[in-house]
Design a protein around this motif. Structure first.
Motif, PDB file in Angstrom:
ATOM      1  N   GLU A  99       7.923   3.573   7.766  1.00  0.00           N
ATOM      2  CA  GLU A  99       8.190   2.153   7.591  1.00  0.00           C
ATOM      3  C   GLU A  99       9.677   1.921   7.377  1.00  0.00           C
ATOM      4  O   GLU A  99      10.299   2.560   6.532  1.00  0.00           O
ATOM      5  N   GLY A 100      10.229   0.998   8.143  1.00  0.00           N
ATOM      6  CA  GLY A 100      11.664   0.742   8.098  1.00  0.00           C
ATOM      7  C   GLY A 100      12.063  -0.209   6.989  1.00  0.00           C
ATOM      8  O   GLY A 100      11.238  -0.641   6.166  1.00  0.00           O
ATOM      9  N   GLU A 101      13.328  -0.533   6.979  1.00  0.00           N
ATOM     10  CA  GLU A 101      13.882  -1.427   5.972  1.00  0.00           C
ATOM     11  C   GLU A 101      13.190  -2.792   6.039  1.00  0.00           C
ATOM     12  O   GLU A 101      12.945  -3.332   7.110  1.00  0.00           O
ATOM     13  N   GLY A 102      12.875  -3.325   4.883  1.00  0.00           N
ATOM     14  CA  GLY A 102      12.212  -4.619   4.831  1.00  0.00           C
ATOM     15  C   GLY A 102      10.700  -4.534   4.873  1.00  0.00           C
ATOM     16  O   GLY A 102      10.006  -5.558   4.799  1.00  0.00           O
ATOM     17  N   ARG A 103      10.155  -3.314   5.000  1.00  0.00           N
ATOM     18  CA  ARG A 103       8.695  -3.145   5.054  1.00  0.00           C
ATOM     19  C   ARG A 103       8.203  -2.220   3.936  1.00  0.00           C
ATOM     20  O   ARG A 103       7.241  -1.482   4.111  1.00  0.00           O
ATOM     21  N   ALA A 104       8.851  -2.287   2.800  1.00  0.00           N
ATOM     22  CA  ALA A 104       8.421  -1.467   1.661  1.00  0.00           C
ATOM     23  C   ALA A 104       6.982  -1.805   1.266  1.00  0.00           C
ATOM     24  O   ALA A 104       6.231  -0.938   0.818  1.00  0.00           O
ATOM     25  N   TRP A 105       6.591  -3.059   1.485  1.00  0.00           N
ATOM     26  CA  TRP A 105       5.228  -3.491   1.168  1.00  0.00           C
ATOM     27  C   TRP A 105       4.175  -2.725   1.978  1.00  0.00           C
ATOM     28  O   TRP A 105       3.015  -2.618   1.570  1.00  0.00           O
ATOM     29  N   ALA A 106       4.590  -2.189   3.135  1.00  0.00           N
ATOM     30  CA  ALA A 106       3.636  -1.545   4.049  1.00  0.00           C
ATOM     31  C   ALA A 106       3.377  -0.083   3.713  1.00  0.00           C
ATOM     32  O   ALA A 106       2.408   0.499   4.213  1.00  0.00           O
ATOM     33  N   GLN A 107       4.218   0.519   2.883  1.00  0.00           N
ATOM     34  CA  GLN A 107       4.131   1.959   2.670  1.00  0.00           C
ATOM     35  C   GLN A 107       2.794   2.399   2.076  1.00  0.00           C
ATOM     36  O   GLN A 107       2.225   3.408   2.476  1.00  0.00           O
ATOM     37  N   ASN A 108       2.284   1.657   1.118  1.00  0.00           N
ATOM     38  CA  ASN A 108       1.030   2.047   0.455  1.00  0.00           C
ATOM     39  C   ASN A 108      -0.149   1.169   0.851  1.00  0.00           C
ATOM     40  O   ASN A 108      -1.248   1.331   0.319  1.00  0.00           O
ATOM     41  N   ALA A 109       0.069   0.242   1.787  1.00  0.00           N
ATOM     42  CA  ALA A 109      -0.970  -0.734   2.123  1.00  0.00           C
ATOM     43  C   ALA A 109      -2.239  -0.070   2.646  1.00  0.00           C
ATOM     44  O   ALA A 109      -3.351  -0.424   2.242  1.00  0.00           O
ATOM     45  N   GLY A 110      -2.094   0.900   3.564  1.00  0.00           N
ATOM     46  CA  GLY A 110      -3.267   1.562   4.114  1.00  0.00           C
ATOM     47  C   GLY A 110      -4.084   2.245   3.036  1.00  0.00           C
ATOM     48  O   GLY A 110      -5.325   2.171   3.025  1.00  0.00           O
ATOM     49  N   ILE A 111      -3.391   2.905   2.107  1.00  0.00           N
ATOM     50  CA  ILE A 111      -4.064   3.608   1.017  1.00  0.00           C
ATOM     51  C   ILE A 111      -4.818   2.621   0.125  1.00  0.00           C
ATOM     52  O   ILE A 111      -5.989   2.826  -0.222  1.00  0.00           O
ATOM     53  N   ILE A 112      -4.156   1.523  -0.232  1.00  0.00           N
ATOM     54  CA  ILE A 112      -4.759   0.540  -1.139  1.00  0.00           C
ATOM     55  C   ILE A 112      -6.004  -0.087  -0.521  1.00  0.00           C
ATOM     56  O   ILE A 112      -7.065  -0.177  -1.154  1.00  0.00           O
ATOM     57  N   PHE A 113      -5.895  -0.520   0.731  1.00  0.00           N
ATOM     58  CA  PHE A 113      -7.047  -1.145   1.379  1.00  0.00           C
ATOM     59  C   PHE A 113      -8.123  -0.112   1.708  1.00  0.00           C
ATOM     60  O   PHE A 113      -9.314  -0.426   1.721  1.00  0.00           O
ATOM     61  N   GLY A 114      -7.695   1.132   1.958  1.00  0.00           N
ATOM     62  CA  GLY A 114      -8.673   2.202   2.166  1.00  0.00           C
ATOM     63  C   GLY A 114      -9.506   2.446   0.923  1.00  0.00           C
ATOM     64  O   GLY A 114     -10.718   2.685   0.997  1.00  0.00           O
ATOM     65  N   GLN A 115      -8.880   2.362  -0.255  1.00  0.00           N
ATOM     66  CA  GLN A 115      -9.614   2.533  -1.507  1.00  0.00           C
ATOM     67  C   GLN A 115     -10.623   1.415  -1.711  1.00  0.00           C
ATOM     68  O   GLN A 115     -11.727   1.636  -2.221  1.00  0.00           O
ATOM     69  N   LEU A 116     -10.282   0.198  -1.281  1.00  0.00           N
ATOM     70  CA  LEU A 116     -11.222  -0.920  -1.372  1.00  0.00           C
ATOM     71  C   LEU A 116     -12.415  -0.708  -0.439  1.00  0.00           C
ATOM     72  O   LEU A 116     -13.554  -1.047  -0.780  1.00  0.00           O
ATOM     73  N   ALA A 117     -12.149  -0.127   0.741  1.00  0.00           N
ATOM     74  CA  ALA A 117     -13.227   0.106   1.708  1.00  0.00           C
ATOM     75  C   ALA A 117     -14.258   1.088   1.169  1.00  0.00           C
ATOM     76  O   ALA A 117     -15.452   1.002   1.502  1.00  0.00           O
TER      77      ALA A 117
END
Length: 349
Positions: A99-117
């Motif tokens: 994830e590039g500059e300005g997308r720090a929000w995306a770094q853990n998003a997959g993990i977080i939503f995966g835990q919800l799944a």
């Protein structure tokens, strides 16, 4: 089987990516396949995680990953809202370090939503709870010392200088965060003049990894796929390739200009798999890529190991087949046992 693939961004996927290769093969077999970027993920008021996903025409079979990718990136792609109950499997194939500059929000998003799944019985691979511990290279230090090169992780310049003197040889310097060969430097034993500058540059963004240099690295490294804790093989062939760096470049990563060559998997490589196998099983790491130099591991890629389509073409054996078959078995086990078996167990059976 209905499967969702989470990637960094659908628009930046390439035809040679392992995710696209697997998705195309599964689509052609009649499975329902959705792709979603981390920016497409959502949590809805009804209590389900989901995403605005894209799907290729289910009535059409695609001749290659390239034509499949063209279909899902085109305006003709089917866009649909998918929620956890719609999915049997969610594969987290996004790489936080990409994830590039300005997308720090995306770094853990997959993990977080995966835990919800997980709450709704979706099989999530690799296990998102363990992936949260693997967002930087420190995860590698949890594996046996016997498989790792001698390593120092610090931000102290003097400690790195001392480590350099102790090695009496070249050392490798790289950031704790990141992948794909980004920010990797070699300091030669007779040339310490740039050591300070390199350490300062890397440490601006965090910790520095100082690692002994393995002479065999001049011949590149071996990427070996491990699935269910075993070296992946099909029809008597192992899923592995040698990655050789471009001229005068210490990095062998394909994204850094490396090239792929055929390689025979030997007992030393299989012994390394056996040594890391217990930890991979414990953590529910369904599919990983081991990067091997000599009798050591340089890295364990648990997020998005690449090279699957390259190896399939090189070996003349379709390695998607055993991967898809084991996914089908996992779905069968999950439907049979339900909540009686947890995600980490399903991930490795």
């Amino acid at each position: 089987m209905t499967i969702g693939f989470v990637v960094n961004n659908i628009k930046t996927e390439g035809p040679g990516y392992a995710t696209i290769f697997l998705a195309q093969c599964m689509h052609n077999l009649g499975h329902t396949v959705f792709l979603m970027g981390v920016g497409d993920l959502a949590y809805y008021p009804d209590g389900y995680m989901g995403a605005t996903a894209v799907q290729a025409d289910p009535k059409h079979k695609y001749k290659s990953p390239a034509t499949y990718l063209e279909a899902i990136q085109s305006e003709k792609a089917i866009t649909v809202r998918v929620t956890a109950p719609d999915l049997d499997v969610l594969m987290l194939r996004n790489d936080p370090s990409a994830e590039g500059e300005g997308r720090a929000w995306a770094q853990n998003a997959g993990i977080i939503f995966g835990q919800l799944a997980l709450r709704h019985g979706v099989i999530v691979l690799n296990d998102p709870t363990s992936l949260s511990d693997a967002v930087n290279k420190m995860y590698f230090q949890h594996f046996p010392e016997a498989v790792r090169p001698r390593t120092l992780i610090t931000r102290d310049k003097e400690e790195i200088k001392e480590f350099f003197r102790e090695q009496k040889n070249n050392i490798i310097l790289k950031p704790l965060q990141g992948s794909g060969g980004s920010g990797v430097f070699m300091v030669k034993k007779n040339d310490a003049t740039n050591l300070n500058q390199i350490v300062e540059a890397i440490s601006r963004d965090g910790y520095v990894i100082a690692q002994e240099y393995l002479p065999q690295a001049s011949e590149g490294d071996v990427r070996l796929f491990v699935v269910n804790g075993e070296a992946l093989q099909y029809k008597g062939k192992y899923c592995a390739m040698r990655r050789v760096g471009a001229k005068d470049d210490i990095r062998s990563n394909m994204h850094a200009g490396g090239s792929a060559q055929a390689v025979e998997v030997d007992q030393t490589m299989l012994d390394l798999v056996e040594l890391v196998r217990p930890k991979l099983i414990q953590d529910g790491m369904f599919m990983v890529g081991l990067d091997i130099v000599g009798d050591k591991l340089m890295e364990i890629n648990v997020f998005s190991p690449g090279g699957l389509s390259d190896i399939t073409e090189m070996k003349g054996v379709d390695f998607s087949v055993p991967i898809i078959e084991t996914l089908e078995r996992k779905v069968h086990y999950k439907k049979t046992y339900g909540v009686q078996i947890d995600n980490k167990t399903v991930a490795m059976i």
